[in-house]
Design an enzyme around this catalytic site. Structure first.
Site, PDB file in Angstrom:
ATOM      1  N   TYR A   1      -3.442 -10.951   8.036  1.00  8.71           N
ATOM      2  CA  TYR A   1      -4.628 -10.538   8.812  1.00  8.71           C
ATOM      3  C   TYR A   1      -5.942 -10.780   8.087  1.00  8.71           C
ATOM      4  O   TYR A   1      -7.008 -10.694   8.692  1.00  8.71           O
ATOM      5  CB  TYR A   1      -4.521  -9.070   9.250  1.00  8.71           C
ATOM      6  N   GLU A   2      -5.876 -11.103   6.783  1.00  8.50           N
ATOM      7  CA  GLU A   2      -7.115 -11.410   6.067  1.00  8.50           C
ATOM      8  C   GLU A   2      -7.674 -12.774   6.471  1.00  8.50           C
ATOM      9  O   GLU A   2      -8.821 -13.098   6.152  1.00  8.50           O
ATOM     10  CB  GLU A   2      -6.883 -11.344   4.550  1.00  8.50           C
TER      11      GLU A   2
ATOM     12  N   MET B   1       2.877  -4.912   8.454  1.00  5.75           N
ATOM     13  CA  MET B   1       2.052  -6.126   8.543  1.00  5.75           C
ATOM     14  C   MET B   1       2.246  -7.033   7.327  1.00  5.75           C
ATOM     15  O   MET B   1       1.355  -7.806   6.984  1.00  5.75           O
ATOM     16  CB  MET B   1       0.569  -5.733   8.637  1.00  5.75           C
TER      17      MET B   1
ATOM     18  N   SER C   1       0.864  -1.176   0.000  1.00  3.64           N
ATOM     19  CA  SER C   1       0.000   0.000   0.000  1.00  3.64           C
ATOM     20  C   SER C   1       0.896   1.221   0.000  1.00  3.64           C
ATOM     21  O   SER C   1       1.947   1.249   0.616  1.00  3.64           O
ATOM     22  CB  SER C   1      -0.946   0.017   1.203  1.00  3.64           C
TER      23      SER C   1
ATOM     24  N   HIS D   1      -5.276   4.688   7.949  1.00  5.55           N
ATOM     25  CA  HIS D   1      -4.896   4.011   6.698  1.00  5.55           C
ATOM     26  C   HIS D   1      -4.899   4.990   5.514  1.00  5.55           C
ATOM     27  O   HIS D   1      -4.083   4.883   4.601  1.00  5.55           O
ATOM     28  CB  HIS D   1      -5.836   2.832   6.430  1.00  5.55           C
TER      29      HIS D   1
ATOM     30  N   HIS E   1      -2.546 -10.334   2.831  1.00  4.41           N
ATOM     31  CA  HIS E   1      -1.944 -10.172   4.156  1.00  4.41           C
ATOM     32  C   HIS E   1      -2.414 -11.277   5.106  1.00  4.41           C
ATOM     33  O   HIS E   1      -3.544 -11.768   4.964  1.00  4.41           O
ATOM     34  CB  HIS E   1      -2.343  -8.818   4.764  1.00  4.41           C
TER      35      HIS E   1
ATOM     36  N   ASN F   1       4.354   7.004   8.324  1.00  4.53           N
ATOM     37  CA  ASN F   1       3.928   7.653   9.583  1.00  4.53           C
ATOM     38  C   ASN F   1       4.908   7.259  10.681  1.00  4.53           C
ATOM     39  O   ASN F   1       5.509   6.191  10.598  1.00  4.53           O
ATOM     40  CB  ASN F   1       2.515   7.165   9.967  1.00  4.53           C
TER      41      ASN F   1
ATOM     42  N   HIS G   1      -4.958  -1.490  -2.460  1.00  2.00           N
ATOM     43  CA  HIS G   1      -4.045  -2.600  -2.694  1.00  2.00           C
ATOM     44  C   HIS G   1      -4.173  -3.225  -4.079  1.00  2.00           C
ATOM     45  O   HIS G   1      -3.746  -4.351  -4.297  1.00  2.00           O
ATOM     46  CB  HIS G   1      -4.225  -3.672  -1.613  1.00  2.00           C
TER      47      HIS G   1
HETATM   48  N1  HPA Z   1       2.177   0.032  11.754  1.00  2.00           N
HETATM   49  C1  HPA Z   1       1.934  -1.089  11.035  1.00  2.00           C
HETATM   50  N2  HPA Z   1       1.759  -1.100   9.727  1.00  2.00           N
HETATM   51  C2  HPA Z   1       1.856   0.076   9.083  1.00  2.00           C
HETATM   52  C3  HPA Z   1       2.110   1.273   9.750  1.00  2.00           C
HETATM   53  C4  HPA Z   1       2.280   1.240  11.162  1.00  2.00           C
HETATM   54  O1  HPA Z   1       2.510   2.259  11.831  1.00  2.00           O
HETATM   55  N3  HPA Z   1       2.132   2.269   8.816  1.00  2.00           N
HETATM   56  C5  HPA Z   1       1.910   1.663   7.618  1.00  2.00           C
HETATM   57  N4  HPA Z   1       1.741   0.351   7.771  1.00  2.00           N
END
Ligand code: HPA
Length: 271
Positions: free
Chosen positions: A94-95, A210, A37, A246, A92, A234, A69
């Protein structure tokens, strides 16, 4: 997991080669790139699009669950005439589809003849002292805190150099300002707590995300040379006082697309 995951990848590779217009006598693709992403807008700079194949046309792939994505494989011809596969989107952990679904794209690329894999991702920065939002960082190593592994059984793969030193040196010839760092992966989909971010800083992590680690392991199992690049979107949770979002991750990708595209196109032509 079982042999079935590898068989499914071979079937997907055959379908991919034929959808891309290659027959069995053609050489395969040299390089595959997985666009995380934030990286999808950079894909256009890598080469001229030859074909786009929706994931759902190939055995074993699912449409990605996450906005931003993508969801297809683009076959491109680079300015120097090479063919590369660009995965616009990934699965991912987490899906909840399991580790084989996460590794399927990489295994398919390997079965299609790819020898070099570029894994990109968006990541939280754990070192705001030295990192700026919008910076690409070369992944030098990883810490896998997902609790998962794409390999089951007695296949003891050496992970001393998951992310190729040779490829990192090559990228730094293109851009000597690039920093390197250790990428830590959690399963997600929650972002981390500030306490977890403090822990990761203590553990020696530089970026957190992730994705990537399970694909990188599957790639090493398949003998691919791996380059990993995080885009810091970030500061990690609690480091800036702002909540994480996100949409902000995607926005940083859009804002840096030109720089990341130039970097990737130069990299792909040198691989
Ligand atoms: N944490 C986990 N995954 C991420 C982050 C984050 O701060 N930023 C973009 N993907």
């Amino acid at each position: 997991m079982t042999k079935d995951a590898y068989t499914l990848a071979s079937e997907a590779a055959a379908a991919l080669r034929s959808a891309a217009g290659l027959d069995t006598s053609d050489a395969g693709f040299d390089t595959a790139l997985v666009m995380g992403s934030g990286w999808v807008p950079a894909a256009d700079a890598i080469g001229e699009t030859v074909r786009e194949i929706p994931f759902t046309d190939l055995p074993g792939f699912r449409a990605p669950a996450v906005a931003g994505h993508g969801g297809k494989i683009r076959v491109v011809r680079t300015p120097s005439g090479r063919h590369a596969l660009i995965f616009l989107g990934r699965t991912h952990l987490y899906e909840g589809l399991g580790v084989d679904a996460v590794a399927h794209g990489v295994r398919t690329a390997a079965a299609a003849g790819v020898r070099t894999l570029v894994l990109t991702n968006a990541a939280g920065g754990l070192r705001p002292e030295t990192q700026n939002v919008g910076d690409p960082v070369l992944i030098s190593d990883h810490i896998n805190l997902t609790g998962a592994n794409p390999i089951t059984g007695t296949t003891f793969i050496d992970l001393t150099e998951v992310y190729s030193r040779r490829l990192r040196a090559l990228v730094r010839e293109i851009d000597p300002t690039l920093a390197e760092g250790v990428y830590v992966a959690f399963r997600g989909p929650t972002y981390e707590t500030p306490a977890e971010i403090r822990m990761l800083r203590t553990l020696g992590g530089d970026m957190v995300g992730m994705s990537t680690v399970l694909e990188a392991i599957a790639a090493r199992e398949a003998g691919l040379e791996v380059l990993g690049i995080s885009l810091v979107t970030n500061p990690g949770a609690g480091l800036s006082g702002e909540p994480l979002d996100h949409e902000e991750v995607l926005e940083v990708g859009r804002a840096t697309a030109a720089r990341m595209g130039v970097l990737l196109s130069k990299v792909v032509d040198r691989l």
